[in-house]
Design an enzyme around this catalytic site. Structure first.
Site, PDB file in Angstrom:
ATOM      1  N   GLU A 225      -5.587  -5.040  10.342  1.00 32.75           N
ATOM      2  CA  GLU A 225      -4.639  -3.868  10.562  1.00 32.75           C
ATOM      3  C   GLU A 225      -4.944  -3.160  11.896  1.00 32.75           C
ATOM      4  O   GLU A 225      -5.906  -2.247  12.012  1.00 32.75           O
ATOM      5  CB  GLU A 225      -4.596  -2.760   9.419  1.00 32.75           C
ATOM      6  CG  GLU A 225      -4.237  -3.450   8.255  1.00 32.75           C
ATOM      7  CD  GLU A 225      -3.586  -2.241   7.382  1.00 32.75           C
ATOM      8  OE1 GLU A 225      -2.493  -2.500   6.393  1.00 32.75           O
ATOM      9  OE2 GLU A 225      -4.092  -1.454   7.008  1.00 32.75           O
TER      10      GLU A 225
ATOM     11  N   SER B   7       3.281  -2.417  10.219  1.00 28.89           N
ATOM     12  CA  SER B   7       4.542  -2.409  10.465  1.00 28.89           C
ATOM     13  C   SER B   7       5.177  -3.630  10.264  1.00 28.89           C
ATOM     14  O   SER B   7       6.110  -4.157  10.726  1.00 28.89           O
ATOM     15  CB  SER B   7       4.971  -2.080  11.824  1.00 28.89           C
ATOM     16  OG  SER B   7       4.703  -0.746  12.143  1.00 28.89           O
TER      17      SER B   7
ATOM     18  N   GLU C   7      -6.996   4.891   7.775  1.00 23.85           N
ATOM     19  CA  GLU C   7      -6.687   6.173   7.417  1.00 23.85           C
ATOM     20  C   GLU C   7      -7.938   6.850   6.842  1.00 23.85           C
ATOM     21  O   GLU C   7      -8.211   8.079   6.965  1.00 23.85           O
ATOM     22  CB  GLU C   7      -5.382   6.539   6.655  1.00 23.85           C
ATOM     23  CG  GLU C   7      -4.117   6.101   7.330  1.00 23.85           C
ATOM     24  CD  GLU C   7      -2.973   5.527   6.753  1.00 23.85           C
ATOM     25  OE1 GLU C   7      -2.871   5.541   5.671  1.00 23.85           O
ATOM     26  OE2 GLU C   7      -2.037   4.869   7.232  1.00 23.85           O
TER      27      GLU C   7
ATOM     28  N   GLY D 189       2.311   2.304  10.480  1.00 27.87           N
ATOM     29  CA  GLY D 189       3.301   3.253  10.409  1.00 27.87           C
ATOM     30  C   GLY D 189       4.175   3.888  11.572  1.00 27.87           C
ATOM     31  O   GLY D 189       4.749   4.764  11.829  1.00 27.87           O
TER      32      GLY D 189
ATOM     33  N   ASN E  30       0.685  -1.138  -0.117  1.00 31.92           N
ATOM     34  CA  ASN E  30       0.048  -0.044  -0.044  1.00 31.92           C
ATOM     35  C   ASN E  30       0.944   1.250  -0.055  1.00 31.92           C
ATOM     36  O   ASN E  30       1.395   1.398   0.819  1.00 31.92           O
ATOM     37  CB  ASN E  30      -0.835   0.166   1.273  1.00 31.92           C
ATOM     38  CG  ASN E  30      -1.771   1.036   1.351  1.00 31.92           C
ATOM     39  OD1 ASN E  30      -1.904   2.133   0.415  1.00 31.92           O
ATOM     40  ND2 ASN E  30      -2.423   1.420   2.624  1.00 31.92           N
ATOM     41  N   TRP E  31       0.935   1.945  -1.156  1.00 32.18           N
ATOM     42  CA  TRP E  31       2.086   2.983  -1.346  1.00 32.18           C
ATOM     43  C   TRP E  31       1.374   4.039  -0.730  1.00 32.18           C
ATOM     44  O   TRP E  31       2.201   5.358  -0.624  1.00 32.18           O
ATOM     45  CB  TRP E  31       2.212   3.025  -2.770  1.00 32.18           C
ATOM     46  CG  TRP E  31       3.191   1.995  -3.418  1.00 32.18           C
ATOM     47  CD1 TRP E  31       3.862   1.297  -2.744  1.00 32.18           C
ATOM     48  CD2 TRP E  31       3.401   1.879  -4.840  1.00 32.18           C
ATOM     49  NE1 TRP E  31       4.861   0.590  -3.577  1.00 32.18           N
ATOM     50  CE2 TRP E  31       4.414   0.815  -4.948  1.00 32.18           C
ATOM     51  CE3 TRP E  31       2.834   2.450  -6.079  1.00 32.18           C
ATOM     52  CZ2 TRP E  31       4.795   0.353  -6.215  1.00 32.18           C
ATOM     53  CZ3 TRP E  31       3.430   2.021  -7.163  1.00 32.18           C
ATOM     54  CH2 TRP E  31       4.337   1.034  -7.288  1.00 32.18           C
ATOM     55  N   LYS E  32       0.238   4.348  -0.381  1.00 28.41           N
ATOM     56  CA  LYS E  32      -0.489   5.349   0.422  1.00 28.41           C
ATOM     57  C   LYS E  32      -0.354   6.636  -0.654  1.00 28.41           C
ATOM     58  O   LYS E  32      -0.265   6.326  -2.039  1.00 28.41           O
ATOM     59  CB  LYS E  32       0.077   5.617   1.564  1.00 28.41           C
ATOM     60  CG  LYS E  32      -0.266   4.219   2.489  1.00 28.41           C
ATOM     61  CD  LYS E  32       0.019   4.562   3.843  1.00 28.41           C
ATOM     62  CE  LYS E  32      -0.097   3.276   4.715  1.00 28.41           C
ATOM     63  NZ  LYS E  32      -0.234   3.431   6.203  1.00 28.41           N
TER      64      LYS E  32
ATOM     65  N   GLY F  27       2.607  -1.154   4.291  1.00 26.00           N
ATOM     66  CA  GLY F  27       2.753   0.090   3.661  1.00 26.00           C
ATOM     67  C   GLY F  27       4.053   0.616   3.583  1.00 26.00           C
ATOM     68  O   GLY F  27       4.661   0.495   2.552  1.00 26.00           O
ATOM     69  N   GLY F  28       4.758   1.315   4.745  1.00 24.69           N
ATOM     70  CA  GLY F  28       6.144   1.686   4.684  1.00 24.69           C
ATOM     71  C   GLY F  28       7.212   0.975   3.857  1.00 24.69           C
ATOM     72  O   GLY F  28       7.981   1.285   3.054  1.00 24.69           O
TER      73      GLY F  28
ATOM     74  N   HIS G 110      -9.617   1.428   4.647  1.00 20.43           N
ATOM     75  CA  HIS G 110      -8.439   1.560   5.374  1.00 20.43           C
ATOM     76  C   HIS G 110      -8.649   2.519   6.645  1.00 20.43           C
ATOM     77  O   HIS G 110      -9.387   3.377   6.488  1.00 20.43           O
ATOM     78  CB  HIS G 110      -7.130   2.223   4.609  1.00 20.43           C
ATOM     79  CG  HIS G 110      -6.090   1.963   5.177  1.00 20.43           C
ATOM     80  ND1 HIS G 110      -5.510   3.011   5.983  1.00 20.43           N
ATOM     81  CD2 HIS G 110      -4.998   1.172   4.947  1.00 20.43           C
ATOM     82  CE1 HIS G 110      -4.224   2.675   6.165  1.00 20.43           C
ATOM     83  NE2 HIS G 110      -3.861   1.506   5.737  1.00 20.43           N
TER      84      HIS G 110
HETATM   85  P1  PGA Z   1       2.658   0.239   7.620  1.00 13.52           P
HETATM   86  O1  PGA Z   1       1.326   0.500   6.847  1.00 13.52           O
HETATM   87  O2  PGA Z   1       3.176  -1.011   7.054  1.00 13.52           O
HETATM   88  O3  PGA Z   1       3.504   1.344   7.249  1.00 13.52           O
HETATM   89  O4  PGA Z   1       2.494   0.106   8.993  1.00 13.52           O
HETATM   90  C1  PGA Z   1       0.339  -0.584   6.984  1.00 13.52           C
HETATM   91  C2  PGA Z   1      -0.899  -0.123   5.985  1.00 13.52           C
HETATM   92  O5  PGA Z   1      -1.482   1.103   6.621  1.00 13.52           O
HETATM   93  O6  PGA Z   1      -1.450  -0.581   5.373  1.00 13.52           O
END
Ligand code: PGA
Length: 268
Positions: free
Chosen positions: A171, A217, A101, A177, A13-15, A238-239, A99
């Site tokens: 999640e 994470s 966010e 993050g 997930n590149w956000k 994500g990251g 998600h």
């Molecule tokens: P993260 O994000 O791996 O940076 O914790 C995961 C996500 O939000 O899908």
């Protein structure tokens, strides 16, 4: 172990990162790291404007491209929004839905998630539906009941056949993050509970066919341990998905876990 009934999925997930230009260098770095043997599905969920470039960059590879969000209406006066059909037309095969966010910053409700899920399925997309608790909810022991509620709302109106096209991502919000992933034990406990929810609502055959991902994470250092859990079928990353090298290492961990589990299943 009954993982043979479902796919392992490693989804990035590149956000709000990765421009159409940047995706070329990323693809050049990731492509050599993609194993030939297809033991897990690989997905990259890109910002909408980057989807066509990502589709081009990964053409003739087994990397599928996904969106990160979509609107539930097919078209109309919804400034700034993107429909499921538009994602499909851009070349997306998957989309993330709900998600945390989106829920936290854009007021997305469980009812919205349900409408988006139906629209995504109708358009032929493979939805990855996110659920997860806050730290407060975890500390007060409310995590599993909250997640059951999120699932009952998200999956409302689906039947036992259609639900098999859905992927669930667990999640925990406190792990996203933060560098602080859930322990394999805690993540497995919730993912097992999600599978129990699926079994009681859609039956055993559907429950064993739905892939459940862990997200929050996940990185090369903890991926193998998380992916080895019986009810964790992959990751939403994500990251670490922003660095092709790290994402490649997580794919390698998933392949290795899937290979070991296949051997175990064959020995049974
Ligand atoms: P993260 O994000 O791996 O940076 O914790 C995961 C996500 O939000 O899908």
């Amino acid at each position: 172990m009954n993982k043979k009934y479902r796919r392992a999925i490693i989804a990035g997930n590149w956000k709000m990162n990765m421009t159409p230009t940047e995706v070329r260098d990323y693809a050049a770095e990731l492509k050599p790291l993609i194993p030939k043997e297809k033991l897990c599905d690989i997905v990259l969920c890109a910002p909408a404007v980057t989807i066509p470039a990502a589709v081009r960059a990964f053409r003739a590879t087994r990397v599928a491209i996904g969106g990160q969000n979509m609107h539930y209406e097919a078209s109309g006066a919804y400034t700034g929004e993107i429909s499921a059909d538009m994602l499909v037309a851009a070349g997306a095969k998957y989309t993330i839905i709900g998600h945390s966010e989106r829920r936290a910053y854009y007021g997305e409700t469980d009812a919205d998630v349900n409408k988006k899920l139906h629209a995504a399925l109708a358009a032929g997309l493979r939805p990855i539906v996110c659920v997860g608790e806050t730290l407060d909810q975890r500390e007060t022991g409310a995590a599993c009941s909250l997640i059951n509620y999120q699932l009952s709302m998200a999956l409302y109106g689906l039947d036992a056949t259609t639900v098999r096209r859905v992927t669930i991502a667990y999640e925990p919000i406190w792990a996203i993050g933060t560098g602080r992933a859930a322990t394999a034990e805690d993540a497995e406990e919730v993912c097992r509970d999600i599978r129990i929810f699926l079994r009681s609502n859609f039956g055993a055959r559907s429950a064993r066919a739905v892939s459940i991902l862990y997200g929050g994470s996940m990185k090369p250092a903890n991926a193998a341990e998380l992916l080895a859990c019986p009810d964790i079928d992959g990751g939403l990353i994500g990251g670490a998905s922003l660095k092709a090298g790290e994402f490649g290492q997580i794919i390698a961990a998933a392949q290795e876990t899937a290979r070991m589990q296949r051997e175990e299943d064959e020995a049974e």
